[in-house]
Write a protein that holds these residues in place. Sequence first.
Motif, mmCIF file in Angstrom:
data_model
loop_
_atom_site.group_PDB
_atom_site.id
_atom_site.type_symbol
_atom_site.label_atom_id
_atom_site.label_comp_id
_atom_site.label_asym_id
_atom_site.label_seq_id
_atom_site.Cartn_x
_atom_site.Cartn_y
_atom_site.Cartn_z
ATOM 1 N N THR A 13 0.732 -1.227 0.174
ATOM 2 C CA THR A 13 0.027 -0.014 -0.094
ATOM 3 C C THR A 13 0.818 1.132 -0.011
ATOM 4 O O THR A 13 0.455 2.163 -0.692
ATOM 5 N N CYS A 14 2.001 1.186 0.792
ATOM 6 C CA CYS A 14 2.861 2.314 0.748
ATOM 7 C C CYS A 14 3.533 2.423 -0.706
ATOM 8 O O CYS A 14 3.537 3.602 -1.034
ATOM 9 N N ARG A 15 3.775 1.425 -1.275
ATOM 10 C CA ARG A 15 4.459 1.790 -2.710
ATOM 11 C C ARG A 15 3.307 2.210 -3.828
ATOM 12 O O ARG A 15 3.527 2.857 -4.562
ATOM 13 N N LEU A 16 2.334 1.891 -3.611
ATOM 14 C CA LEU A 16 1.131 2.356 -4.174
ATOM 15 C C LEU A 16 0.825 3.793 -3.999
ATOM 16 O O LEU A 16 0.746 4.493 -5.228
ATOM 17 N N ALA A 17 0.806 4.143 -2.740
ATOM 18 C CA ALA A 17 0.713 5.562 -2.524
ATOM 19 C C ALA A 17 2.202 6.470 -3.199
ATOM 20 O O ALA A 17 1.940 7.568 -3.571
ATOM 21 N N GLN A 18 3.299 5.861 -3.092
ATOM 22 C CA GLN A 18 4.321 6.653 -3.785
ATOM 23 C C GLN A 18 4.130 6.706 -5.238
ATOM 24 O O GLN A 18 4.206 7.683 -5.735
ATOM 25 N N GLU A 19 3.631 5.558 -5.806
ATOM 26 C CA GLU A 19 3.507 5.774 -7.229
ATOM 27 C C GLU A 19 2.384 6.565 -7.528
ATOM 28 O O GLU A 19 2.652 7.570 -8.675
ATOM 29 N N ILE A 20 1.426 6.999 -6.750
ATOM 30 C CA ILE A 20 0.271 8.016 -7.058
ATOM 31 C C ILE A 20 0.894 9.326 -6.847
ATOM 32 O O ILE A 20 0.462 10.057 -7.925
ATOM 33 N N GLU A 22 4.008 9.942 -7.482
ATOM 34 C CA GLU A 22 4.706 10.408 -8.721
ATOM 35 C C GLU A 22 3.995 10.668 -9.956
ATOM 36 O O GLU A 22 4.240 11.644 -10.768
ATOM 37 N N ASN A 23 2.831 10.011 -10.299
ATOM 38 C CA ASN A 23 1.893 10.288 -11.224
ATOM 39 C C ASN A 23 1.188 11.584 -11.110
ATOM 40 O O ASN A 23 1.054 12.282 -12.461
ATOM 41 N N ILE A 24 0.879 12.091 -10.005
ATOM 42 C CA ILE A 24 0.602 13.307 -9.757
ATOM 43 C C ILE A 24 1.450 14.485 -10.133
ATOM 44 O O ILE A 24 1.094 15.380 -11.063
ATOM 45 N N HIS A 25 2.580 14.303 -9.844
ATOM 46 C CA HIS A 25 3.580 15.265 -10.290
ATOM 47 C C HIS A 25 3.727 15.219 -11.688
ATOM 48 O O HIS A 25 3.921 16.160 -12.509
ATOM 49 N N GLU A 26 3.678 13.917 -12.448
ATOM 50 C CA GLU A 26 3.803 13.876 -13.748
ATOM 51 C C GLU A 26 2.713 14.627 -14.535
ATOM 52 O O GLU A 26 2.879 15.216 -15.646
ATOM 53 N N ARG A 27 1.685 14.413 -14.082
ATOM 54 C CA ARG A 27 0.300 15.078 -14.842
ATOM 55 C C ARG A 27 0.550 16.566 -14.344
ATOM 56 O O ARG A 27 0.222 17.510 -15.458
ATOM 57 N N SER A 28 1.122 17.019 -13.445
ATOM 58 C CA SER A 28 1.243 18.593 -13.282
ATOM 59 C C SER A 28 2.288 18.944 -14.333
ATOM 60 O O SER A 28 2.021 20.249 -14.953
ATOM 61 N N ARG A 29 3.459 18.251 -14.419
ATOM 62 C CA ARG A 29 4.369 18.542 -15.406
ATOM 63 C C ARG A 29 3.824 18.485 -16.938
ATOM 64 O O ARG A 29 3.990 19.638 -17.611
ATOM 65 N N GLN A 30 3.108 17.740 -17.312
ATOM 66 C CA GLN A 30 2.189 17.655 -18.601
ATOM 67 C C GLN A 30 1.337 19.028 -18.751
ATOM 68 O O GLN A 30 1.250 19.375 -19.920
ATOM 69 N N GLN A 31 0.735 19.238 -17.610
ATOM 70 C CA GLN A 31 -0.279 20.393 -17.352
ATOM 71 C C GLN A 31 0.543 21.635 -17.985
ATOM 72 O O GLN A 31 0.079 22.516 -18.574
ATOM 73 N N ARG A 32 1.689 21.816 -17.496
ATOM 74 C CA ARG A 32 2.598 23.062 -17.391
ATOM 75 C C ARG A 32 3.073 22.964 -18.981
ATOM 76 O O ARG A 32 3.230 24.050 -19.488
ATOM 77 N N THR A 33 3.427 21.807 -19.417
ATOM 78 C CA THR A 33 3.966 21.909 -20.765
ATOM 79 C C THR A 33 2.948 21.674 -22.025
ATOM 80 O O THR A 33 3.431 21.396 -23.117
ATOM 81 N N GLY A 34 1.822 21.791 -21.775
ATOM 82 C CA GLY A 34 1.018 21.726 -22.581
ATOM 83 C C GLY A 34 0.475 20.344 -22.956
ATOM 84 O O GLY A 34 -0.168 20.100 -24.139
ATOM 85 N N GLY A 35 0.676 19.208 -22.265
ATOM 86 C CA GLY A 35 0.503 17.969 -22.873
ATOM 87 C C GLY A 35 -1.107 17.560 -22.297
ATOM 88 O O GLY A 35 -1.620 18.366 -21.724
ATOM 89 N N ASN A 36 -1.334 16.303 -22.887
ATOM 90 C CA ASN A 36 -2.784 15.856 -22.709
ATOM 91 C C ASN A 36 -2.398 14.834 -21.326
ATOM 92 O O ASN A 36 -2.314 13.663 -21.739
ATOM 93 N N PRO A 37 -3.127 15.180 -20.262
ATOM 94 C CA PRO A 37 -2.931 14.208 -19.131
ATOM 95 C C PRO A 37 -4.254 13.320 -18.967
ATOM 96 O O PRO A 37 -4.314 12.887 -17.757
ATOM 97 N N ALA A 38 -4.899 13.042 -19.928
ATOM 98 C CA ALA A 38 -6.055 12.299 -19.959
ATOM 99 C C ALA A 38 -5.711 10.825 -19.328
ATOM 100 O O ALA A 38 -6.619 10.406 -18.506
ATOM 101 N N LYS A 39 -4.727 10.110 -20.095
ATOM 102 C CA LYS A 39 -4.488 9.022 -19.867
ATOM 103 C C LYS A 39 -4.012 8.629 -18.384
ATOM 104 O O LYS A 39 -4.268 7.828 -17.656
ATOM 105 N N ILE A 40 -3.147 9.734 -17.903
ATOM 106 C CA ILE A 40 -2.563 9.650 -16.762
ATOM 107 C C ILE A 40 -3.709 9.893 -15.564
ATOM 108 O O ILE A 40 -3.784 9.501 -14.472
ATOM 109 N N ASN A 41 -4.976 10.609 -15.824
ATOM 110 C CA ASN A 41 -5.940 10.926 -14.941
ATOM 111 C C ASN A 41 -6.566 9.627 -14.647
ATOM 112 O O ASN A 41 -6.941 9.340 -13.632
ATOM 113 N N MET A 42 -6.891 8.903 -15.716
ATOM 114 C CA MET A 42 -7.424 7.618 -15.700
ATOM 115 C C MET A 42 -6.769 6.617 -14.666
ATOM 116 O O MET A 42 -7.132 5.720 -13.971
ATOM 117 N N THR A 43 -5.571 6.683 -14.904
ATOM 118 C CA THR A 43 -4.532 5.779 -14.204
ATOM 119 C C THR A 43 -4.655 6.371 -12.811
ATOM 120 O O THR A 43 -4.726 5.402 -11.680
#
Length: 236
Positions: A13-20, A22-43
């Motif tokens: 469960t701790c590893r899952l929280a860590q992965e979440i 990291e994915n939130i930070h990746e989504r923020s990066r995509q939003q800043r760079t104009g990417g499409n975070p739809a796929k990562i939002n589903m994940t």
Amino acid sequence: MSQDAWLQNYDATCRLAQEIAENIHERSRQQRTGGNPAKINMTLRASLQKLKQNISQLKDGLLRASSTRRIMQSEADRRQNLIDDLLTREKQLNATFKGDSTEPGPSRSTLMADGGGASRGVAANPWLVNETDETRGLDFGEIKQQQQRIIEAQDAGLDALAAVISRQKLMGQEIGNELDEQNGEVCSFLHDTWQRDTIRHTCSAMERVASLIPVSCGSAPGSPPKPSKGRRPGGS
């Protein structure tokens, strides 16, 4: 001795929280760079739901273990503190994912590990304790870029090493060919020398043998001796 199943589920469960996180930070990066975070939002939605289910299972497992007295009360209290930490992290992750302005945005350190856990006897996150100066203060996207640059530098070094090894291999082959050629010349020279020595020794031996054969005066070597005058062959 195998690890307690509850602790194994807690680690997962701790590893899952860590992965979440990291994915939130990746989504923020995509939003800043104009990417499409739809796929990562589903994940993230699926992962957050899984995190909620895992925490619920940990609660149920702790309740059963406490009611059947399979663990001591002190251990039950410690595990309850671990669950409380996970619940706090789940709330922070959900707030960050949904962009809830009423909740203060969790910092990078908060997402990676709850600071309150250490004060209640919970081990601190080694990712933060052992963090180096090179990554301190960077977000996950920047750390990923830094690691990519390191990997590219290592790849370039390996390519250079491979080129050096290839050149050394060619040099070794050339040296081997030259040695083979020189060995052939040496063998040819030794063979010619052996033939000359053999002929010389044979002639010398023949001369010595010829010198040992008696030769009568006036007779050619190897001819029978002439009979003496005044005596006939067969006379008395």
